[in-house]
Design a protein around this motif. Structure first.
Motif, PDB file in Angstrom:
ATOM      1  N   MET A  62      61.738   9.110  14.972  1.00 32.06           N
ATOM      2  CA  MET A  62      61.736   9.341  16.426  1.00 32.06           C
ATOM      3  C   MET A  62      61.843  10.826  16.773  1.00 32.06           C
ATOM      4  N   MET A  63      62.512  11.606  15.960  1.00 30.16           N
ATOM      5  CA  MET A  63      62.701  13.041  16.234  1.00 30.16           C
ATOM      6  C   MET A  63      63.127  13.273  17.689  1.00 30.16           C
ATOM      7  N   GLY A  64      64.156  12.556  18.118  1.00 24.36           N
ATOM      8  CA  GLY A  64      64.680  12.699  19.468  1.00 24.36           C
ATOM      9  C   GLY A  64      64.128  11.692  20.461  1.00 24.36           C
ATOM     10  N   ALA A  65      63.071  10.985  20.102  1.00 22.40           N
ATOM     11  CA  ALA A  65      62.465  10.017  21.020  1.00 22.40           C
ATOM     12  C   ALA A  65      63.215   8.686  21.041  1.00 22.40           C
ATOM     13  N   ASP A  66      64.377   8.613  20.378  1.00 21.56           N
ATOM     14  CA  ASP A  66      65.201   7.408  20.469  1.00 21.56           C
ATOM     15  C   ASP A  66      66.001   7.395  21.770  1.00 21.56           C
ATOM     16  N   THR A  67      65.936   8.506  22.508  1.00 23.52           N
ATOM     17  CA  THR A  67      66.672   8.665  23.757  1.00 23.52           C
ATOM     18  C   THR A  67      65.724   9.062  24.875  1.00 23.52           C
ATOM     19  N   ILE A  68      65.887   8.410  26.027  1.00 27.80           N
ATOM     20  CA  ILE A  68      65.138   8.829  27.216  1.00 27.80           C
ATOM     21  C   ILE A  68      66.153   9.254  28.267  1.00 27.80           C
ATOM     22  N   TYR A  69      65.722  10.116  29.181  1.00 24.72           N
ATOM     23  CA  TYR A  69      66.632  10.712  30.165  1.00 24.72           C
ATOM     24  C   TYR A  69      66.193  10.365  31.581  1.00 24.72           C
ATOM     25  N   PHE A  70      67.167  10.365  32.481  1.00 28.72           N
ATOM     26  CA  PHE A  70      66.933   9.967  33.862  1.00 28.72           C
ATOM     27  C   PHE A  70      67.423  11.042  34.825  1.00 28.72           C
ATOM     28  N   ASP A  71      66.838  11.041  36.023  1.00 28.27           N
ATOM     29  CA  ASP A  71      67.314  11.896  37.099  1.00 28.27           C
ATOM     30  C   ASP A  71      68.580  11.277  37.694  1.00 28.27           C
ATOM     31  N   THR A  72      69.278  12.040  38.504  1.00 28.52           N
ATOM     32  CA  THR A  72      70.509  11.575  39.143  1.00 28.52           C
ATOM     33  C   THR A  72      70.255  10.306  39.956  1.00 28.52           C
ATOM     34  N   ASP A  73      71.098   9.316  39.749  1.00 26.16           N
ATOM     35  CA  ASP A  73      71.038   8.034  40.464  1.00 26.16           C
ATOM     36  C   ASP A  73      69.706   7.318  40.314  1.00 26.16           C
ATOM     37  N   ARG A  74      68.974   7.577  39.261  1.00 25.40           N
ATOM     38  CA  ARG A  74      67.653   6.973  39.055  1.00 25.40           C
ATOM     39  C   ARG A  74      67.651   6.165  37.763  1.00 25.40           C
ATOM     40  N   TYR A  75      66.715   5.217  37.692  1.00 21.62           N
ATOM     41  CA  TYR A  75      66.526   4.441  36.466  1.00 21.62           C
ATOM     42  C   TYR A  75      65.049   4.163  36.212  1.00 21.62           C
ATOM     43  N   ASP A  76      64.178   4.957  36.853  1.00 23.23           N
ATOM     44  CA  ASP A  76      62.742   4.775  36.642  1.00 23.23           C
ATOM     45  C   ASP A  76      62.296   5.471  35.353  1.00 23.23           C
ATOM     46  N   VAL A  77      61.308   4.873  34.700  1.00 22.62           N
ATOM     47  CA  VAL A  77      60.755   5.398  33.449  1.00 22.62           C
ATOM     48  C   VAL A  77      59.599   6.326  33.813  1.00 22.62           C
ATOM     49  N   ASP A  78      59.789   7.630  33.576  1.00 20.14           N
ATOM     50  CA  ASP A  78      58.735   8.587  33.925  1.00 20.14           C
ATOM     51  C   ASP A  78      57.772   8.772  32.749  1.00 20.14           C
ATOM     52  N   SER A  79      56.809   9.660  32.898  1.00 23.74           N
ATOM     53  CA  SER A  79      55.759   9.821  31.876  1.00 23.74           C
ATOM     54  C   SER A  79      56.326  10.307  30.536  1.00 23.74           C
ATOM     55  N   ALA A  80      57.318  11.182  30.557  1.00 23.17           N
ATOM     56  CA  ALA A  80      57.929  11.638  29.297  1.00 23.17           C
ATOM     57  C   ALA A  80      58.645  10.470  28.613  1.00 23.17           C
ATOM     58  N   ASP A  81      59.321   9.642  29.399  1.00 22.01           N
ATOM     59  CA  ASP A  81      59.995   8.460  28.857  1.00 22.01           C
ATOM     60  C   ASP A  81      58.987   7.475  28.269  1.00 22.01           C
ATOM     61  N   GLN A  82      57.839   7.326  28.921  1.00 20.71           N
ATOM     62  CA  GLN A  82      56.811   6.409  28.445  1.00 20.71           C
ATOM     63  C   GLN A  82      56.306   6.826  27.065  1.00 20.71           C
ATOM     64  N   VAL A  83      56.168   8.127  26.838  1.00 18.34           N
ATOM     65  CA  VAL A  83      55.728   8.614  25.525  1.00 18.34           C
ATOM     66  C   VAL A  83      56.772   8.265  24.469  1.00 18.34           C
ATOM     67  N   ALA A  84      58.042   8.514  24.779  1.00 18.28           N
ATOM     68  CA  ALA A  84      59.122   8.215  23.832  1.00 18.28           C
ATOM     69  C   ALA A  84      59.197   6.707  23.546  1.00 18.28           C
ATOM     70  N   LEU A  85      59.103   5.896  24.588  1.00 17.32           N
ATOM     71  CA  LEU A  85      59.182   4.446  24.397  1.00 17.32           C
ATOM     72  C   LEU A  85      57.966   3.908  23.645  1.00 17.32           C
ATOM     73  N   ALA A  86      56.804   4.523  23.838  1.00 20.15           N
ATOM     74  CA  ALA A  86      55.612   4.113  23.070  1.00 20.15           C
ATOM     75  C   ALA A  86      55.828   4.385  21.583  1.00 20.15           C
ATOM     76  N   LYS A  87      56.464   5.503  21.278  1.00 20.56           N
ATOM     77  CA  LYS A  87      56.770   5.825  19.874  1.00 20.56           C
ATOM     78  C   LYS A  87      57.766   4.816  19.306  1.00 20.56           C
ATOM     79  N   GLN A  88      58.757   4.437  20.109  1.00 20.00           N
ATOM     80  CA  GLN A  88      59.714   3.418  19.673  1.00 20.00           C
ATOM     81  C   GLN A  88      59.008   2.087  19.431  1.00 20.00           C
TER      82      GLN A  88
END
Length: 172
Positions: A62-88
């Motif tokens: 994963m090289m760090g892609a085991d973790t995704i990050y969120f904005d304050t008070d948010r839980y939406d999956v953004d484009s950077a998160d989608q790349v990490a989750l696709a790798k997972q």
């Protein structure tokens, strides 16, 4: 004439001491090494590496892609998160018997109850995206730690940003 053997407290203590000394073992001259991550030797190269399909392998790939990050008070999956989750999802597809837990985390701001609920939404958002990529929902569980397990200490935007996350951990 036969004299009966006296069995008093001193005889019981002596018997107990003998029994314990028979069981005593000497300390080893050298302690075994601390357990480390599961590794195997590649027969072709002779190099050590994580056992394929292990948590150590997951983290390394994963090289760090085991973790995704969120904005304050948010839980939406953004484009950077989608790349990490696709790798997972690719890794999980390679090991179909492997299960995973997705941990939802928050920063220190907000009440405990609010952060537990937000952490749950974050973990579920990551899980739902993995399911949309073809990973069986039965292989994925979620847990919310709210603000209870920060990865970065501090009361500033940099620390808060690191703590607003969802982490995927594989299960044996």
């Amino acid at each position: 004439m036969h004299t009966p053997l006296k069995t008093g407290p001193s005889l019981a203590i002596l018997a107990g001491a003998l029994a314990l000394s028979a069981c005593a073992s000497k300390a080893p001259k050298e302690l075994p090494p601390e357990p480390g991550p599961a590794t195997s030797t590649d027969a072709g190269t002779g190099t050590l590496g994580p056992v394929p399909g292990s948590q150590a392998d997951f983290v390394q790939v994963m090289m760090g892609a085991d973790t995704i990050y969120f904005d304050t008070d948010r839980y939406d999956v953004d484009s950077a998160d989608q790349v990490a989750l696709a790798k997972q999802a690719q890794w999980l597809a390679r090991y179909p018997a492997k299960r995973a837990t997705i941990e939802g985390h928050c920063d220190e701001r907000g009440t405990r109850d609010y952060n537990l609920a937000l952490g749950e939404r974050r973990a579920n958002a990551a899980k739902n995206y993995l399911v949309s990529l073809g990973i069986d929902a039965g292989r994925l569980s979620t847990v919310s730690y709210g603000k209870e397990r920060p990865i970065a200490l501090g009361s500033n935007e940099q620390a808060w940003a690191q703590n607003r996350r969802a982490v995927t951990v594989t299960i044996d």
